[in-house]
Write an enzyme that holds these catalytic residues in place. Sequence first.
Site, PDB file in Angstrom:
ATOM      1  N   ARG A   1      -3.139   4.936  -2.047  1.00  0.00           N
ATOM      2  CA  ARG A   1      -3.054   3.584  -1.485  1.00  0.00           C
ATOM      3  C   ARG A   1      -2.759   2.503  -2.532  1.00  0.00           C
ATOM      4  O   ARG A   1      -1.958   1.602  -2.302  1.00  0.00           O
ATOM      5  CB  ARG A   1      -4.392   3.265  -0.793  1.00  0.00           C
ATOM      6  CG  ARG A   1      -4.558   1.826  -0.321  1.00  0.00           C
ATOM      7  CD  ARG A   1      -5.959   1.659   0.266  1.00  0.00           C
ATOM      8  NE  ARG A   1      -6.289   0.268   0.553  1.00  0.00           N
ATOM      9  CZ  ARG A   1      -6.019  -0.349   1.697  1.00  0.00           C
ATOM     10  NH1 ARG A   1      -5.390   0.297   2.659  1.00  0.00           N
ATOM     11  NH2 ARG A   1      -6.374  -1.605   1.896  1.00  0.00           N
TER      12      ARG A   1
ATOM     13  N   HIS B   1       0.853  -1.190   0.000  1.00  0.00           N
ATOM     14  CA  HIS B   1       0.000   0.000   0.000  1.00  0.00           C
ATOM     15  C   HIS B   1       0.890   1.240   0.000  1.00  0.00           C
ATOM     16  O   HIS B   1       1.732   1.411   0.885  1.00  0.00           O
ATOM     17  CB  HIS B   1      -0.942   0.007   1.205  1.00  0.00           C
ATOM     18  CG  HIS B   1      -1.984  -1.061   1.145  1.00  0.00           C
ATOM     19  ND1 HIS B   1      -2.377  -1.790   2.245  1.00  0.00           N
ATOM     20  CD2 HIS B   1      -2.712  -1.546   0.109  1.00  0.00           C
ATOM     21  CE1 HIS B   1      -3.307  -2.659   1.889  1.00  0.00           C
ATOM     22  NE2 HIS B   1      -3.519  -2.536   0.593  1.00  0.00           N
TER      23      HIS B   1
ATOM     24  N   GLU C   1       1.785   3.751   3.070  1.00  0.00           N
ATOM     25  CA  GLU C   1       2.300   3.188   4.318  1.00  0.00           C
ATOM     26  C   GLU C   1       3.829   3.203   4.292  1.00  0.00           C
ATOM     27  O   GLU C   1       4.495   2.159   4.258  1.00  0.00           O
ATOM     28  CB  GLU C   1       1.725   1.783   4.516  1.00  0.00           C
ATOM     29  CG  GLU C   1       0.206   1.801   4.636  1.00  0.00           C
ATOM     30  CD  GLU C   1      -0.440   0.426   4.612  1.00  0.00           C
ATOM     31  OE1 GLU C   1       0.290  -0.584   4.692  1.00  0.00           O
ATOM     32  OE2 GLU C   1      -1.686   0.354   4.510  1.00  0.00           O
TER      33      GLU C   1
ATOM     34  N   HIS D   1       2.783  -3.887   6.851  1.00  0.00           N
ATOM     35  CA  HIS D   1       1.818  -2.819   6.561  1.00  0.00           C
ATOM     36  C   HIS D   1       1.828  -1.801   7.712  1.00  0.00           C
ATOM     37  O   HIS D   1       2.591  -1.900   8.649  1.00  0.00           O
ATOM     38  CB  HIS D   1       0.407  -3.399   6.436  1.00  0.00           C
ATOM     39  CG  HIS D   1       0.218  -4.356   5.302  1.00  0.00           C
ATOM     40  ND1 HIS D   1      -0.681  -4.131   4.286  1.00  0.00           N
ATOM     41  CD2 HIS D   1       0.792  -5.556   5.021  1.00  0.00           C
ATOM     42  CE1 HIS D   1      -0.639  -5.138   3.425  1.00  0.00           C
ATOM     43  NE2 HIS D   1       0.248  -6.018   3.859  1.00  0.00           N
TER      44      HIS D   1
ATOM     45  N   GLU E   1       0.882  -5.001  11.039  1.00  0.00           N
ATOM     46  CA  GLU E   1       0.387  -3.625  10.918  1.00  0.00           C
ATOM     47  C   GLU E   1       1.165  -2.807  11.947  1.00  0.00           C
ATOM     48  O   GLU E   1       0.919  -2.921  13.146  1.00  0.00           O
ATOM     49  CB  GLU E   1      -1.116  -3.546  11.182  1.00  0.00           C
ATOM     50  CG  GLU E   1      -1.983  -4.338  10.210  1.00  0.00           C
ATOM     51  CD  GLU E   1      -2.236  -3.621   8.901  1.00  0.00           C
ATOM     52  OE1 GLU E   1      -1.737  -2.479   8.742  1.00  0.00           O
ATOM     53  OE2 GLU E   1      -2.932  -4.186   8.036  1.00  0.00           O
TER      54      GLU E   1
END
Length: 414
Positions: free
Chosen positions: A204, A146, A149, A274, A348
């Site tokens: 994104r 993405h 990020e 991520h 994440e």
Amino acid sequence: MKNCACSENPGNRLDLWKPLLPEDIQAGEDLHIRIAAPLVQEVKDSLDQQMISYKVLIPDVQEVVDQSMPMERKSHRQVQERYTYTQYHTMEEIYQWMTEIQKNNSELVTQHYLGTTFENRTMYYLQISQPSEKTKKIIWMDCGIHAREWISPAFCQWFVKEILQNYRTDPKISKFLQNLDLYVLPVLNIDGYIYSWEKDRLWRKNRSPHMNGTCYGTDLNRNFNSSWGSIGVSYDCSSEIFCGSGPESEPETRAVAQFIERKKSDILCYLTIHSYGQYILTPYGSTTKPPSNSEELMYVAEKAAAALMGKYGTSYKVGSTSSILYNNSGSSRDWAHMIGIPFSYTFELRDKGTHGFVLPPDQIQPTCEETMLAVTTIIDYVDQKYFPGGAVTLTSSSLGLSLCLSVVLTWTVL
């Protein structure tokens, strides 16, 4: 700055950051939303009228974006001598870094072609391999699926740096490199990443056109062939979570999938990095049925989270996407496990919403330091499981835009 061009998504009056889909909004859970400046007061008034409490997390998104962008760039510098791992880097710099890393660590590192992006840019991965007469297995890691990020590619670079600096002196790294090769893809979504630097910081997706060029981009992490298109996706190409025209419809996804398919019998662990939210996610996102080795996956993830917390006290939540976050399909994590790779995780990274997708550079180092502990805990476990001789004790102590002038608000859904 060219960060305010958001004309390709004119309908996004309110930009959902957490969760990504309105149907995933749940009672008792926080809701993070980016609001363009002209709408801020209107939204606040509406929330006040409904007696919904809220908090401004980022008063001015553009200001935070500006702080994360280096004041000046030198396109042709000696990366090995001056490369700074505590700032974000352009794709041009990352390409140069990969070349220099291979050149200066030729006994251990090789750079390999993976595929090409929609805009015909080359995708490279780094292979870190210590010469050995043993039959070796593979740990795969990719970052930057993405575009917005940025902490994700920053971690992939940090990871490579730490391995190369410490493999001679760190007994854990030294041992697993005897048995495992590390394959690292620093930026998967290269076109989108470049676009996030040059046009829209919060972009994104990738950059493939749809509907005769009226909208752009596919969410590459909803484009893999794992229950593709079944849940937690959109078929609207203007959506942030548009899943594409079919599984592996995008060249970036296809390049990764074809390579992993060829190597799957040798890959023991698939890691995809991520942000944000502070989660270690296990398969699956599209079903409540757990994978056959779910207990072991959770056990290892909890060890990793405990190791991470031991550095700065940062708390990560562990579990399957469907149980602790939201339902989604087409993720690379689920796909990797479905084709037979035993260990598959999504990280994440920081934070929990104070900065969200625009994590400032002063958090790169602590984020990478703590994540390094978690990732090496997972790799060490895999190494000990499949190559049990001479085990090393784990370090964990327990088992566990319009961008311009926009703000981010959070409130808890009642």
